[in-house]
Each structure stands twice: as C-alpha cells, then as structure tokens.
Design an enzyme around this catalytic site. Structure first.
Site, PDB file in Angstrom:
ATOM      1  N   ARG A  19       0.767  -1.171  -0.076  1.00 33.45           N
ATOM      2  CA  ARG A  19       0.010  -0.073  -0.064  1.00 33.45           C
ATOM      3  C   ARG A  19       0.699   1.136   0.070  1.00 33.45           C
ATOM      4  NH1 ARG A  19      -3.338  -2.469  -1.778  1.00 33.45           N
ATOM      5  NH2 ARG A  19      -5.300  -2.849  -1.193  1.00 33.45           N
TER       6      ARG A  19
ATOM      7  N   GLU B 282      -2.769   7.819  -6.485  1.00 35.43           N
ATOM      8  CA  GLU B 282      -2.908   6.874  -7.715  1.00 35.43           C
ATOM      9  C   GLU B 282      -3.985   7.296  -8.751  1.00 35.43           C
ATOM     10  OE1 GLU B 282      -3.323   2.747  -6.604  1.00 35.43           O
ATOM     11  OE2 GLU B 282      -1.313   2.741  -5.543  1.00 35.43           O
TER      12      GLU B 282
ATOM     13  N   HIS C 140       0.336  -0.222 -10.038  1.00 34.65           N
ATOM     14  CA  HIS C 140      -0.580  -1.000  -9.150  1.00 34.65           C
ATOM     15  C   HIS C 140      -0.918  -2.594  -9.893  1.00 34.65           C
ATOM     16  CE1 HIS C 140      -3.152  -0.770  -5.424  1.00 34.65           C
ATOM     17  NE2 HIS C 140      -2.729  -2.053  -5.581  1.00 34.65           N
TER      18      HIS C 140
END
Length: 528
Positions: free
Chosen positions: A237, A266, A286
């Site tokens: 994370r 993000e 990601h």
C-alpha cells in the site's frame, strides 16, 4: 434459529471475471453487473440489493451504506479494503468480506520480479535499448546470492516471497507482530525486531496493511539505520514508505533504488510523481494483482464465499464479523436466543439502573468459543432499551454500539457453572454505575428451549422457559403473597399458566406466565 445471511440479489459494480456472476446465479442468486456507475447512479441502485461486490474502483462510502437499506454484505474481490468504509459498514450491520488468498501468488511473484529488476536494472536497460543505445557498463548489476532480504509483514504474501527469494540464495529475515519466531522459522525466515532488522538488510520489502502503525514505516530515521545503498520494494500500500523521505534517500544515495507498485496518490501526482520520475526507481501502475489467474481466482472465491455464507457454512474472509463464524451453525440458534432472553430478563429486573459493564461467561465443553457470538446476542437484548439506534441492530454491530455508548463488554469461558447441575450454561452479569450487580444463569433444555436457571445465587424452583411472555416480580415477597395481591388488584382469580420462584424465605424473584393484560406495581412484562 442460527444467524442467517439471506442474500437474494447481488450488484457487481466493478469489472470481474464472468465466473463470479455465473457461480452466484447457479446458486440461486439474482445478479446484476453494472460497472462505471456514477456516485448518484450507485446511490439510486443500491437500495435494491442485499449484497454488493466490488474491486477497487467503487468507493463504498457511508453514504452508499446508508442508502443500501437491504445491504447485508459487501464483498471485495481482492485483498485490500481501503475503498470500503469498514467502520460505517459495521455500524450499519453489514459484513465486509475480502478474498485474502486470491492475490497471494500474483503479488508475491510481482514483488520478486521487482527485486530482480532492481538488482539488474532490467527496465532501464530495456528502455536504453529501445533508444538505440548499447550501455553495458552503465547498467552493471549485483547478484542476489548472499544478500539479505528483510520482509516486513510475514503473512501469506511475505512468506511466499521468502520462499521464492531463498532459491536465489538470499538470506531472509523478517518482522511481524502477529507471527511468532517459530512460525517464521518454518519458512526459513529469522524473526527479529525492526531495530535489529534495518542495519542488516540489502533489500527490504513491505507486506502490511496501511494502518497508523505502518504509515511512514520507512522514513528518514529508518533509512538512516540501514546500510548505504539499501533497496526497497513496496507492492502493498502506498504510504508505508514515506515518499518524501524515500526521495531524499534516493538523492543522497542512502537508498540505491526502489521498486514501487503502489503510491500515496494513484495515479501519481505531486511527490508521488517526483518519485516515479527518479532514475533509480522502477514503478508500475498497481499491477500486483493484475494477472489473468488472480482476477479469475478472486472472482471465483468471492462468489463461493458468499454462497457458503448464505448456506451457513462459513464466513471466511469476513473483516468485521469473523467472530460470528460459529453463529452460522444450526445448533447455535438456541444459545443466541438464550443470550437475548437473559438480557431482556435482566432489564426487566432493573429498569432504572445505569449499566456500566456486561460480562458474558460460557461454561462447559463445546462452548469454548461461544461467547464471541453469545455476547452480541446479549447486546441485542440490552441495547434496544438503552438507545435509539436499534433499528439496524444485529450480531455484527452490537459491540460497535456498546462501545459508542461507553458500555464495557467482557467475554470469557469457564469449565463448570457454579450452582447448577447442567454441563453447559451461559451467565450474564450486569454491573451498574452504583456498584451493584446482578447475574443470571441459563441453559438450553429439550429440543432447544432457552431457560433461566437462577438469578445471583437463588435457583428457581423449576427452570423458567424464556418463551412467549412472562411476568416478573422482582420484589421480596413470597409467591403466595404476590398471588394474593394480584387477586386484590383484579378482584378475580388469575389464570396462572406457570409459576417459577427463587424465593428463599427472605428474598427472591417470582415469575408468572398469565394471560391477563394489566399493570401491577413492581411487575415487568417480558416478551421473547
């Protein structure tokens, strides 16, 4: 009846493999897939469904949960639940469920790929080749053999990373407050405190949730404790590594490189974007769980987990209701009713006193873990008379409301109940603000009848079935005097269906089952 999760209609609001709706449909559930809903569209749609399945795109906010009046479950096809308001879901009595193992292999492999890429500068070399250059000396790498890998977070993913990197000849050390040194050693990982770990690592990878204790875990202080030239990897994370501190360490050379799959913002903006642009950073958008296999696995798992929950087989993956696992079994239903029944009787005995603490104790073999679900059932009997939030009260949010009210709840188990002859029992002790207390003990008789056995140290002359409606007389008078006063009050004989007394000659409680509807001094009517 045991705790049931009745789910008839499910909304899937993010892109999932087709196997998810197919499995649910075969299980008799109506499924609608509607991706790319606006916030307003989701708020309008969600009241029609019992469950919502999401990935990471849909934000399950308090507003969404408030609108979902039928919602009983939110399923996350994946591990992280950052996009779901867990606290609000609990308050609304909604189970939040993820698929904790679905992404494991993909995330572990991605971590390993970043470690190898950092060691050999593979992305930078590939980019150079595409530009027509042949920079062999510029991209001199390092072997992984003999290097030390620090793993912070020794859960499923961390252990899979350890196993794979050991095949490269790396020494693996790690830290996890929830994993013992013995458990870590089973995977050839040496467990140690972080203060000892930082100075030893050549590479460090993090596999923890983003919580207050892990936010900014790698910062100026911890980077300074590491060897010069340490390399860091984050596929967990964004925010576990402080990005400003990372950029400082990269520019000074304290950190020789970073492999990042996740960021504070993000897509990256601000400091996150500056980190991405650094020459010694390998970054990905990601992609940890972005494999065909992982996406099919999490879609399949969330569907199967929901079906098992509706059948009363399992609550695997439940984030905020794991303790209710035992409540799904049919044989637990009477014990849940007993917990609620004892609470109602306790309130009937003392209507005016302020409750400070609730202690639920289970007794006997087979009930070792029962307090985890009996205690919430007790609160379902107590809280409706103590607060106005009972409209959504269930086994999931009972303890949440108790905490909000400042009510202490304690759960415990003992081998043998005191003062009764049965092998299994439950006691409820209420402690009041005036330092007084009352304890009720009950059990299950026959085919599943919740029954009150005694109050404090006074056993009833015959067990009291907690069914239908009872009239309680918590006064220090004999049953005969109570019946006499009832006759005087009504002027007629009372049709007494049952009489139970704990009268010991000086004090006690009388419980009557009568059909007459009338108000009498010191009497409480309790319905079950």
């Amino acid at each position: 009846m045991a705790f049931q999760l009745k789910i008839e209609k499910v909304l899937i609001s993010d892109n999932l493999d087709n196997c998810c709706p197919e499995i649910l449909t075969k299980g008799g559930i109506v499924v609608k897939t509607e991706t790319k809903l606006t916030k307003e569209e989701l708020l309008a749609e969600i009241p029609n469904y019992d469950a919502l399945i999401v990935r990471s795109a849909t934000k399950v906010t308090d507003e969404v949960l408030e609108a979902g009046k039928r919602l009983k479950l939110v399923g996350r096809a994946g591990t992280g639940v950052d996009n779901i308001d867990i606290k609000s879901a609990t308050r609304h009595g909604v189970i939040v469920m993820n698929t904790p193992s679905g992404n494991t292999l993909s995330a572990a492999e991605h971590t390993c790929a970043l470690i190898v890429s950092l060691a050999r500068n593979i992305p930078q070399a590939a980019a150079s080749m595409r530009e027509g250059r042949w920079d062999r000396k510029k991209f001199m790498g390092n072997e992984l053999f003999g290097k030390t890998l620090g793993i912070v977070g020794l859960g499923r993913i961390g252990m899979e990373v350890a196993t794979r990197m050991q095949s490269f000849g790396m020494t693996t050390i790690g830290y996890d407050p929830l994993v013992s040194a013995e458990m870590a050693a089973e995977f050839n990982v040496e467990w140690m405190e972080l203060e000892k770990l930082w100075p030893l690592v050549d590479y460090v990878t993090v596999h923890t949730p983003l919580i207050p204790q892990t936010k900014g875990l790698l910062n100026d202080k911890t980077f300074a404790m590491c060897k010069k030239g340490v390399r860091v990897i984050n596929c967990a994370r964004g925010g576990i590594i402080d990005e400003e501190c990372l950029l400082t360490a990269l520019e000074s050379g304290q950190c020789a490189g970073a492999g990042l799959d996740v960021f504070v913002t993000e897509p990256p903006t601000g400091i996150s974007e500056k980190v991405v642009q650094h020459a010694n950073v390998i970054s990905c958008p990601h992609l940890g769980a972005s494999t065909v296999e992982a996406q099919k696995r999490v879609a399949k798992e969330i569907a199967e987990q929901i079906l098992k929950a509706t059948k009363g087989e399992s609550l695997f993956g439940a984030i905020n209701a794991a303790s209710l696992q035992g409540a799904l079994q049919p044989e637990t239903g009477p014990w849940l009713k007993l917990g609620t029944g004892l609470a109602k009787v306790a309130l009937g005995l003392n209507k005016t006193k302020e409750i400070r603490k609730v202690i639920v104790t289970t007794f006997g073999a087979g009930l070792e873990k029962a307090a985890s679900y009996v205690a919430p059932s007790v609160l379902m009997g107590l809280i409706p008379d103590m607060t106005q939030t009972s409209n959504t009260l269930n086994l999931i949010n009972g303890e949440y409301f108790a905490k909000e009210m400042g009510l202490q709840v304690e759960k415990q188990h003992e081998n043998k109940p005191v003062g009764v002859t049965c092998d299994q029992a439950v006691s409820l002790k209420l402690e009041y603000s005036d330092d007084s207390h009352v304890t009720l003990t009950g059990t299950i008789f026959g085919p599943g009848t919740p029954t009150l056995l005694q109050v404090d140290d006074l056993p009833f002359s015959s067990p009291v079935p907690l069914v239908d409606k009872l009239n309680l007389f918590p006064i220090s008078s004999s049953p005969a005097k109570i019946l006499g006063k009832l006759f005087e009050k009504t002027g007629e004989d009372i049709d007494v269906k049952a009489l139970h007394s704990s009268w010991n000659g000086e004090r006690g409680i009388t419980v009557l089952k009568i059909d007459s509807d009338f108000v009498f001094e010191s009497m409480s009517v309790v319905s079950f």
